[in-house]
Design an enzyme around this catalytic site. Structure first.
Site, PDB file in Angstrom:
ATOM      1  CG  HIS A  54       6.696 -33.691 -26.975  1.00 33.94           C
ATOM      2  ND1 HIS A  54       7.562 -34.179 -26.017  1.00 33.94           N
ATOM      3  CD2 HIS A  54       5.461 -33.786 -26.430  1.00 33.94           C
ATOM      4  CE1 HIS A  54       6.872 -34.555 -24.942  1.00 33.94           C
ATOM      5  NE2 HIS A  54       5.590 -34.319 -25.157  1.00 33.94           N
ATOM      6  CB  CYS A  63       4.341 -35.369 -20.530  1.00 32.19           C
ATOM      7  SG  CYS A  63       5.238 -35.767 -22.046  1.00 32.19           S
ATOM      8  CG  HIS A 100       2.206 -31.120 -23.876  1.00 29.59           C
ATOM      9  ND1 HIS A 100       2.406 -31.167 -22.504  1.00 29.59           N
ATOM     10  CD2 HIS A 100       2.713 -32.287 -24.367  1.00 29.59           C
ATOM     11  CE1 HIS A 100       3.021 -32.299 -22.204  1.00 29.59           C
ATOM     12  NE2 HIS A 100       3.202 -32.999 -23.306  1.00 29.59           N
ATOM     13  CD  GLU A 101       1.259 -33.950 -27.574  1.00 27.82           C
ATOM     14  OE1 GLU A 101       2.300 -34.532 -27.940  1.00 27.82           O
ATOM     15  OE2 GLU A 101       0.719 -34.170 -26.469  1.00 27.82           O
TER      16      GLU A 101
HETATM   17 NI    NI Z   1       4.108 -34.858 -23.765  1.00 29.69          NI
END
Ligand code: NI
Length: 177
Positions: free
Chosen positions: A146, A100, A142-143
């Site tokens: 966030h 990341c 993953h995104e």
């Molecule tokens: Ni990330």
């Protein structure tokens, strides 16, 4: 546009919940996405979420195409995804290595749904609806994490599978972020 500073783990803004975008095809939204694109490309990231540059909106981008940080995964087309919704297509979970841009120099082994459907909108407000698997599904999860204030180390099951990229993968010359 501009390459923006990426917030690093420890910054409390990375733990906030992002707000939905309410107006599409605006100069402000296009400018945000242009900055995110330039920043992701400059750092060879596979994806970037708006909160990583300090903007608390539900906007993510991702792209995998000969990425030196992820040399052995299938290509993912450049995608802008606004207000995303994820629906797993099965209970199957896969573990895979992730990095990341907010956790530079490190990698961790992270469990993710193996296949999922994602829905949302592009910058103009046109709907996006895709069913994907493998690394594509991993990048999206993953995104979108966030946008919920979740960084990948928070999902690692065994922290022995979290470490410095150059120690975990010696001699592979993976980019150090
Ligand atoms: Ni990330």
């Amino acid at each position: 546009m501009a390459i923006r500073d990426v917030l690093k783990m420890g910054d409390p803004r990375l733990f906030e919940t992002a707000a939905p975008v309410t107006a599409f095809d605006t100069p402000e939204l296009h400018a945000l996405i242009a900055d995110m694109h330039d920043t992701m490309r400059a750092l060879n990231g596979a994806g970037l979420a708006a909160p990583q540059i300090g903007v608390g909106l539900q906007v993510v981008i991702f792209e995998v195409n000969g990425n030196p940080r992820y040399p052995e995964v299938e290509p993912v087309p450049y995608t802008v995804l606004v207000n995303p919704q994820l629906t797993p297509l099965s209970d199957a979970i896969e573990e895979g290595w992730e990095g990341c841009l907010s956790v530079p120099g490190m990698r961790g082994l992270v469990p993710r749904y193996a296949a999922l459907r994602y829905q949302g909108f592009d910058a103009a407000g046109q709907p996006i609806d895709r069913s994907v698997q493998g690394f594509h599904a991993r990048v999206v999860q993953h995104e979108v994490d966030h946008l919920r204030g979740i960084l990948y180390p928070m999902r690692i099951r065994d922290l022995r599978n979290f470490g410095y990229t150059d120690t975990l993968f010696p001699g592979q010359n993976l980019q150090d972020d």
